[in-house]
Scaffold this active site. Structure first.
Site, short mmCIF file in Angstrom:
data_model
loop_
_atom_site.label_atom_id
_atom_site.label_comp_id
_atom_site.label_asym_id
_atom_site.label_seq_id
_atom_site.Cartn_x
_atom_site.Cartn_y
_atom_site.Cartn_z
N TYR A 162 5.38 -30.62 7.23
CA TYR A 162 6.47 -29.65 7.10
C TYR A 162 7.69 -30.30 6.47
CZ TYR A 162 10.37 -26.80 9.08
OH TYR A 162 11.51 -26.06 9.29
N ARG A 235 18.08 -33.57 20.82
CA ARG A 235 18.39 -32.56 19.82
C ARG A 235 19.83 -32.12 20.03
NH1 ARG A 235 14.13 -34.32 18.41
NH2 ARG A 235 12.21 -33.16 17.90
P1 NAD Z 1 10.62 -17.87 11.96
O1 NAD Z 1 9.24 -18.41 12.01
O2 NAD Z 1 11.12 -17.10 13.12
O3 NAD Z 1 10.78 -16.94 10.66
C1 NAD Z 1 10.15 -17.22 9.43
C2 NAD Z 1 9.68 -15.89 8.88
O4 NAD Z 1 9.12 -16.08 7.57
C3 NAD Z 1 8.58 -15.24 9.73
O5 NAD Z 1 8.98 -13.95 10.18
C4 NAD Z 1 7.38 -15.15 8.77
O6 NAD Z 1 6.60 -13.97 8.98
C5 NAD Z 1 8.10 -15.12 7.43
N1 NAD Z 1 7.27 -15.49 6.27
C6 NAD Z 1 6.39 -16.51 6.17
N2 NAD Z 1 5.87 -16.53 4.93
C7 NAD Z 1 6.44 -15.51 4.23
C8 NAD Z 1 6.35 -15.05 2.88
N3 NAD Z 1 5.54 -15.62 1.98
N4 NAD Z 1 7.12 -13.99 2.51
C9 NAD Z 1 7.95 -13.38 3.40
N5 NAD Z 1 8.09 -13.79 4.67
C10 NAD Z 1 7.35 -14.85 5.08
O7 NAD Z 1 11.60 -19.09 11.64
P2 NAD Z 1 13.19 -19.17 11.76
O8 NAD Z 1 13.53 -19.93 12.97
O9 NAD Z 1 13.76 -17.84 11.54
O10 NAD Z 1 13.54 -20.12 10.54
C11 NAD Z 1 14.02 -19.61 9.30
C12 NAD Z 1 14.13 -20.76 8.31
O11 NAD Z 1 15.00 -21.77 8.80
C13 NAD Z 1 12.80 -21.44 8.00
O12 NAD Z 1 12.75 -21.76 6.63
C14 NAD Z 1 12.85 -22.70 8.82
O13 NAD Z 1 12.09 -23.73 8.23
C15 NAD Z 1 14.32 -23.02 8.84
N6 NAD Z 1 14.70 -23.76 10.07
C16 NAD Z 1 15.02 -23.11 11.22
C17 NAD Z 1 15.37 -23.85 12.34
C18 NAD Z 1 15.78 -23.19 13.62
O14 NAD Z 1 16.39 -23.85 14.46
N7 NAD Z 1 15.48 -21.92 13.80
C19 NAD Z 1 15.39 -25.24 12.31
C20 NAD Z 1 15.03 -25.87 11.12
C21 NAD Z 1 14.70 -25.11 10.01
N1 UDP Z 2 8.92 -30.30 23.60
C1 UDP Z 2 8.68 -30.54 24.96
N2 UDP Z 2 7.98 -29.61 25.69
C2 UDP Z 2 7.56 -28.44 25.15
C3 UDP Z 2 7.83 -28.18 23.77
C4 UDP Z 2 8.51 -29.14 23.03
O1 UDP Z 2 9.04 -31.60 25.51
O2 UDP Z 2 6.96 -27.63 25.88
C5 UDP Z 2 9.72 -31.29 22.83
C6 UDP Z 2 9.13 -31.72 21.48
O3 UDP Z 2 8.22 -32.77 21.65
C7 UDP Z 2 10.38 -32.14 20.74
C8 UDP Z 2 11.45 -31.19 21.25
O4 UDP Z 2 10.93 -30.64 22.47
O5 UDP Z 2 10.73 -33.45 21.13
C9 UDP Z 2 11.83 -30.07 20.31
O6 UDP Z 2 10.70 -29.36 19.95
P1 UDP Z 2 10.72 -28.02 19.09
O7 UDP Z 2 9.38 -27.40 19.22
O8 UDP Z 2 11.85 -27.15 19.45
O9 UDP Z 2 10.88 -28.48 17.57
P2 UDP Z 2 11.74 -29.56 16.78
O10 UDP Z 2 13.11 -29.62 17.35
O11 UDP Z 2 11.00 -30.86 16.92
O12 UDP Z 2 11.70 -29.03 15.38
#
Ligand code: NAD
Ligand code: UDP
Length: 362
Positions: A162, A235
């Site tokens: 990823y 985190r």
């Molecule tokens: P999420 O999984 O809830 O949402 C992602 C959405 O993308 C899903 O609803 C999925 O159906 C949709 N999707 C996947 N492929 C698609 C396509 N080809 N066309 C249209 N839709 C598609 O994730 P999120 O938490 O909302 O994250 C949003 C973005 O932010 C992502 O790019 C993720 O990598 C990034 N991100 C989020 C976090 C966080 O804390 N939430 C942390 C790091 C990165």
């Molecule tokens: N983790 C945990 N127990 C769980 C799920 C996740 O201890 O049931 C830990 C995981 O190993 C990582 C952190 O929680 O260290 C955050 O995980 P998350 O899935 O939120 O994703 P990340 O922050 O790594 O993108």
């Protein structure tokens, strides 16, 4: 403001839509195969929704046509669940790299502003995780958008599929900007928390969600909270509503936001996963008015058992937020308790009855 949003039906997308569609000066056209989190917006005259993935073929052609109409394209589409990085590596690479690639090409051809959601995982592990010394030098752990090296584990640790795909996308976007001037903004989110993050396994999804939903599921179902590899990973956690304000601030200030990378997180909310589990069970005791939750069992599991082979953790994510502070005037204020309490109340309201019901039915 006219916006195209891919992945508008996910956790971030649903909150972003809530905020954007509350403004009368915003129109959105969005794509996502999932609709459940945004059902209330379908039918809004300022929101056109395509319940489909935006990938090769008809949807990509439609998107390309609509770029002429839009001020910006926001790409949230991803597989971003750590449990899948090492278990579905090809899907993770395909979705996060190859399906995103034609979107960038389309923006470059149209010279359209691309707002791309990357991840703090592009930093990989901190320099300090490779030193044996006591760490008091922020240069060894602080994440700075334009300076910090990006360090990932070996190829056999597929956890990094990823991060690697997202990093490659950042480099492609940057190359288009450098070559043809395509305007871009890259956002590196650091653990946004809030209602509607992921799903509760066996209730409205399957598998292992991200940590907030894992810990919530354990509390809702009476299962032990599992701490991976001792729960020592740290985190920093920011409220989704505050993160959305940062995004809106970028959209409102293109001259400040364009052609930059932004960490979006809250450095005051750093927590180990062990402490997070302890806080969540204390808060759940308060929400349910059942003091027994304060002693809810917390157990240790190895990452190999929990995620399977090829998992490797990010040790620490301490963002430098100077860009967000100075260019966006964005200052997240909610502390961890102020984030967890309303978020956990929301999960409790939506799932407490449903989870008990479907457990009894089994
Ligand atoms: P999420 O999984 O809830 O949402 C992602 C959405 O993308 C899903 O609803 C999925 O159906 C949709 N999707 C996947 N492929 C698609 C396509 N080809 N066309 C249209 N839709 C598609 O994730 P999120 O938490 O909302 O994250 C949003 C973005 O932010 C992502 O790019 C993720 O990598 C990034 N991100 C989020 C976090 C966080 O804390 N939430 C942390 C790091 C990165
Ligand atoms: N983790 C945990 N127990 C769980 C799920 C996740 O201890 O049931 C830990 C995981 O190993 C990582 C952190 O929680 O260290 C955050 O995980 P998350 O899935 O939120 O994703 P990340 O922050 O790594 O993108």
């Amino acid at each position: 403001m006219k916006l195209l949003i891919l992945g508008c039906g996910g956790f971030v997308g649903s909150h972003l839509l809530d905020r954007l569609l509350s403004r009368s000066d915003v129109e959105v056209e969005g794509w996502d195969p999932e609709v459940s989190k945004i059902a209330k917006h379908v039918g809004n005259p300022r929101f056109t929704f395509h319940q489909a993935p935006c990938i090769d073929g008809v949807e990509l052609r439609r998107l390309e046509e609509r770029l002429a109409w839009a001020d910006a394209l926001i790409n949230l589409a991803a597989i971003c669940n750590p449990a899948q990085y090492n278990t579905r590596p090809l899907d993770v690479i395909r979705t996060n790299l190859f399906d995103s690639y034609p979107i960038v090409e389309a923006c470059a051809r149209a010279n359209k502003w691309l707002v791309y959601f990357s991840t703090s995982e592009v930093y990989g592990r901190t320099l300090s995780s490779y030193t044996q010394t006591e760490v008091d030098d922020p240069g060894l752990y602080e994440l700075r958008e334009d300076q910090t090296p990006l360090i990932m584990g070996p190829v056999s640790n597929q956890r990094w599929t990823y991060a690697c795909a997202k990093q490659m996308m950042e480099r492609i976007i940057y190359a288009h900007h450098a070559t043809s001037g395509m305007p871009f903004t890259i956002i590196r989110p650091l653990n946004f928390f809030g209602p509607r993050m992921d799903y509760i396994p066996r209730s409205d999804g399957d598998g292992i969600p991200r940590v907030l939903a894992c810990f919530m599921a354990a509390l809702l179902r009476g299962d032990p909270i599992k701490l991976v590899d001792g729960g020592e990973a740290r985190r920093t956690i920011v409220a989704i509503e505050e993160a959305v304000e940062a995004i809106v601030s970028m959209l409102d200030r293109p001259l400040k936001a364009q052609n930059r990378i932004f960490n979006i997180g809250n450095r005051n909310n750093e927590v180990t996963m062990r402490r997070l589990a302890e806080m969540m069970r204390e808060i759940y005791a308060e929400i349910t008015e059942d003091p027994a939750y304060s002693d809810h069992p917390i157990i240790d599991v190895s990452s190999e058992t929990f995620y399977g082979p090829g998992y490797e953790d990010c040790d620490r994510r301490m963002p430098d937020l100077t860009h967000a502070h100075t260019l966006l005037d964005w200052h997240p204020r909610r502390n961890l308790r102020e984030i967890l309490l309303p978020t956990m109340r929301d999960y409790h309201a939506r799932y407490a009855n449903a989870t008990h019901l479907d457990d009894t039915a089994r």
